[in-house]
Design a protein around this motif. Structure first.
Motif, short mmCIF file in Angstrom:
data_model
loop_
_atom_site.label_atom_id
_atom_site.label_comp_id
_atom_site.label_asym_id
_atom_site.label_seq_id
_atom_site.Cartn_x
_atom_site.Cartn_y
_atom_site.Cartn_z
N ALA A 1 -32.48 18.38 -14.08
CA ALA A 1 -32.70 17.60 -15.30
C ALA A 1 -34.09 16.99 -15.30
CB ALA A 1 -31.64 16.52 -15.42
N ASN A 2 -34.51 16.49 -14.15
CA ASN A 2 -35.83 15.89 -14.00
C ASN A 2 -36.94 16.93 -14.17
OD1 ASN A 2 -38.03 15.27 -11.55
ND2 ASN A 2 -37.60 13.49 -12.82
N LEU A 3 -36.80 18.07 -13.51
CA LEU A 3 -37.83 19.11 -13.56
C LEU A 3 -37.94 19.70 -14.97
CD1 LEU A 3 -37.19 20.93 -10.16
CD2 LEU A 3 -39.23 19.61 -10.79
N MET A 4 -36.81 19.95 -15.63
CA MET A 4 -36.87 20.52 -16.97
C MET A 4 -37.50 19.55 -17.97
SD MET A 4 -36.08 23.63 -17.02
CE MET A 4 -36.23 23.76 -18.81
N THR A 5 -37.22 18.27 -17.83
CA THR A 5 -37.84 17.27 -18.72
C THR A 5 -39.35 17.26 -18.52
OG1 THR A 5 -35.83 15.93 -18.67
CG2 THR A 5 -37.85 14.84 -19.37
N TRP A 6 -39.77 17.41 -17.30
CA TRP A 6 -41.20 17.47 -16.97
C TRP A 6 -41.83 18.75 -17.53
CZ3 TRP A 6 -43.04 20.10 -12.07
CH2 TRP A 6 -44.42 19.91 -11.87
N ASN B 1 -37.07 10.00 -16.62
CA ASN B 1 -35.75 9.82 -16.05
C ASN B 1 -34.73 9.24 -17.02
OD1 ASN B 1 -35.67 10.63 -13.06
ND2 ASN B 1 -37.68 9.69 -13.32
N MET B 2 -35.18 8.65 -18.10
CA MET B 2 -34.23 8.27 -19.15
C MET B 2 -33.67 9.52 -19.84
SD MET B 2 -33.73 5.08 -19.01
CE MET B 2 -32.71 5.01 -20.49
N ILE B 3 -34.53 10.51 -20.06
CA ILE B 3 -34.05 11.77 -20.65
C ILE B 3 -33.18 12.52 -19.64
CG2 ILE B 3 -34.75 14.01 -21.58
CD1 ILE B 3 -37.25 12.61 -22.69
N VAL C 1 -36.42 3.60 -7.00
CA VAL C 1 -35.07 3.97 -6.56
C VAL C 1 -35.07 5.42 -6.12
CG1 VAL C 1 -34.00 2.31 -8.14
CG2 VAL C 1 -34.28 4.70 -8.86
N GLU C 2 -34.10 5.76 -5.28
CA GLU C 2 -33.88 7.16 -4.95
C GLU C 2 -33.17 7.83 -6.12
OE1 GLU C 2 -34.94 8.98 -2.04
OE2 GLU C 2 -36.17 7.20 -2.35
N LYS C 3 -33.36 9.11 -6.28
CA LYS C 3 -32.72 9.83 -7.38
C LYS C 3 -31.20 9.77 -7.27
CE LYS C 3 -31.22 13.08 -4.64
NZ LYS C 3 -29.77 13.34 -4.47
N PRO C 4 -30.47 9.83 -8.39
CA PRO C 4 -30.95 9.69 -9.77
C PRO C 4 -31.20 8.23 -10.11
CG PRO C 4 -28.57 9.92 -9.79
CD PRO C 4 -29.01 10.06 -8.35
N LEU C 5 -31.74 7.99 -11.30
CA LEU C 5 -32.07 6.64 -11.72
C LEU C 5 -30.86 5.71 -11.71
CD1 LEU C 5 -34.00 4.54 -13.04
CD2 LEU C 5 -33.44 5.60 -15.26
N GLY D 1 -44.05 12.65 -16.14
CA GLY D 1 -44.07 13.12 -14.77
C GLY D 1 -42.76 12.80 -14.07
N PRO D 2 -42.44 13.49 -12.96
CA PRO D 2 -41.15 13.34 -12.31
C PRO D 2 -40.76 11.92 -11.92
CG PRO D 2 -42.28 15.28 -11.47
CD PRO D 2 -43.26 14.56 -12.34
N TYR D 3 -41.73 11.08 -11.53
CA TYR D 3 -41.43 9.71 -11.11
C TYR D 3 -41.16 8.77 -12.28
CZ TYR D 3 -43.04 10.40 -6.23
OH TYR D 3 -43.18 10.80 -4.92
N THR D 4 -41.61 9.12 -13.48
CA THR D 4 -41.71 8.15 -14.57
C THR D 4 -40.36 7.77 -15.18
OG1 THR D 4 -41.99 9.84 -16.27
CG2 THR D 4 -43.99 9.04 -15.19
N LEU D 5 -40.33 6.56 -15.72
CA LEU D 5 -39.12 6.07 -16.37
C LEU D 5 -38.82 6.87 -17.63
CD1 LEU D 5 -36.84 3.99 -16.53
CD2 LEU D 5 -38.43 2.42 -17.65
N GLU D 6 -39.85 7.25 -18.38
CA GLU D 6 -39.62 8.00 -19.62
C GLU D 6 -38.97 9.36 -19.33
OE1 GLU D 6 -43.49 8.19 -21.34
OE2 GLU D 6 -44.37 9.25 -19.64
#
Length: 365
Positions: free
Chosen positions: A212-217, A342-344, A116-120, A335-340
Motif C-alpha cells: 500500500a505504501n509503495l503503490m501510493t508512492w 501513509n494516510m492513503i 512509528v514502525e509500519k503501519p501508521l 515519499g514512503p516516510y511521509t504522513l500524506e
C-alpha cells in the motif's frame, strides 16, 4: 572594520555548524517490537542521542539493557515520566501498533516529533486522529518501512518515470516470511502481532502495508478506485485470532496492483514487480534489480543491475528522522516516510480489512 566583519562571519558559521552537529535527543516508546534492536544496537553516530525509554515491562527492559548496554537509569514506567525527565526532541515508537495513537497523543502537544514502525496505525480512524494531532501541533510524524532503505525500489521508480518500460499497467508486490512463531520472534512481540486489536489484523496489516505504501508512492499520491481482499488462516495453531495470508487487488484508472502479504512464504521476501507496456522491472531485494524489455511475442532482452545501500542519510531511518527535524532533508511529496502517503496507505489497508470481512469490493471516494 574588515577584520571585525570576518570575525563575525566566522562566529556565525561556527554557531551554525555547531547547531547542525547538535545530536537529536531521541526517546523510545516501548521495547516489545522486534525491530527495536535497530536503534538499541545502532552503531555510534553523532546525529542521535538516546535519552530515555518508556517500557512498563521491567524484566524485558533489564534483558535488553544487558544485551545492548544501555543504563536502566533511562528507563521509565510511563510516557509522561519519560517525556518530563528526558525531554526528547523526538520519540520512536517500538510497542504494539495500537499504542501509536497514544504515543502521538502524549508527544504532539509537547511539540515532540514521532516516528512509528509500519503501519501508521491499526485503523483509519486512529490514523485520522494522529494526523489531526500532528497537524495541530506542527510535528513531523514519520512511518518507517524497511523497503524505504532499498535502493532498487528508488531506481525502479526512476526508470518507470523515464519511460523505460512504458506506462505502468500491473504491479505485483510480495512481502512476508514463514510466520512470527516459525521465525522465532520474542514472546512479547508474538503476543501483540497475533492480537487483532493490537495489530489491526495479521499478515494483511503486518505486510500488506508495504505494498500500500509503495503503490501510493509510485502513483504519486493517487488513490485507487477500488480494493478487494481475500484472507486465509493457514496456520490456525500459530495464529488462532488473525489471518496469516492475504491477497489484495487494487485498481487505478490505468493500472492494477496485486499485493500478496503472507506469513506462509517458505523464504522471507520483500520484492516488487512492475509491468509496463514495453517491459518489466523486478526489484528482487535491496540490491538487485532486473530489467526485461520486450523484443517480440515472448522474446526479451534482460539486464541485471546491482546497487550498494542507499546513500546517507537514507540508509538509516534514524538518520532520516534527524535530518528531517533539523531541516537538512525535505522528504519528497508522497515519499514512503511521509504522513500524506501513509494516510492513503491506511485507507487502502482499512478497505482491505473491510473487504476481507464483507466479501465485497470496497470503492474509495
Amino acid at each position: 572594520m574588515k577584520t571585525a566583519f570576518v570575525i563575525i562571519i566566522s562566529l556565525l558559521l561556527y554557531v551554525s555548524l555547531s547547531a547542525q552537529e547538535e545530536p537529536l535527543k531521541l526517546g523510545i516508546a516501548g521495547l516489545t517490537h522486534g525491530h527495536v534492536g535497530w536503534i538499541l544496537g545502532r552503531e555510534h553516530k553523532s546525529d542521535i542521542n538516546m535519552v530515555g525509554i518508556y517500557e512498563k515491562n521491567r524484566e524485558l527492559a533489564q534483558k535488553l539493557s544487558e544485551q545492548y548496554g544501555f543504563s536502566m537509569d533511562i528507563v521509565y514506567n510511563s510516557m509522561d515520566e519519560m517525556l518530563k525527565a528526558a525531554k526528547p526532541d523526538a520519540v520512536a515508537a517500538f510497542g504494539n501498533i495500537k499504542d501509536h495513537l497514544s504515543v502521538v497523543e502524549a508527544c504532539a502537544p509537547k511539540g515532540v516529533h514521532v516516528m512509528v514502525e509500519k503501519p501508521l496505525a491499526v485503523s483509519l480512524e486512529d490514523a485520522k486522529k494522529m494526523e489531526a494531532l500532528a497537524n495541530k501541533h506542527g510535528i513531523h510524524l514519520l512511518t518507517n518501512y524497511e523497503t524505504s532503505w532499498y535502493e532498487t525500489n528508488f531506481k525502479a521508480k526512476s526508470l518507470l518515470e523515464e519511460g523505460k518500460i512504458g506506462g505502468l499497467r500491473k504491479a505485483i508486490i510480495r512481502d512476508g516470511h514463514k510466520g512470527p512463531k516459525k521465525i522465532g520472534v520474542s514472546k512479547e512481540f508474538l503476543e501483540w502481532l497475533t492480537d487483532p486489536d493490537l495489530n489491526g489484523g495479521g499478515a494483511i496489516m503486518d505486510f500488506g502495508c508495504y505494498g500500500a505504501n509503495l503503490m501510493t508512492w509510485l502513483m504519486k499520491g493517487k488513490k485507487p478506485n477500488s480494493v478487494t481482499a481475500v484472507t486465509q488462516q493457514l496456520q490456525p495453531e500459530n495464529n488462532p485470532n488473525v489471518d496469516d495470508d492475504a491477497t489484495i487487488i487494487i485498481t487505478y484508472d490505468t493500472a492494477m496492483a496485486i499485493l500478496e502479504p503472507s506469513w506462509n512464504w517458505p523464504i522471507g521476501r520483500k520484492d516488487m514487480e512492475l509491468y509496463g507496456e514495453t517491459g518489466a522491472l523486478y526489484s528482487e531485494n535491496a540490491n538487485q534489480l532486473r530489467i526485461r524489455l520486450s523484443t517480440g511475442y515472448s522474446s526479451y532482452t534482460e539486464e541485471t543491475l546491482f546497487f550498494k545501500d542507499r546513500p546517507v542519510p537514507y540508509d538509516d531511518p534514524f538518520s532520516v528522522l534527524a535530518a528531517v527535524i533539523n531541516g537538512s532533508l525535505v522528504l519528497e511529496r508522497y515519499g514512503p516516510y511521509t504522513l500524506e502517503n501513509n494516510m492513503i496507505a491506511m485507507e487502502i489497508l482499512q478497505a482491505s480489512v473491510d473487504s476481507s470481512k464483507s466479501g465485497k469490493t470496497i470503492h474509495l471516494e
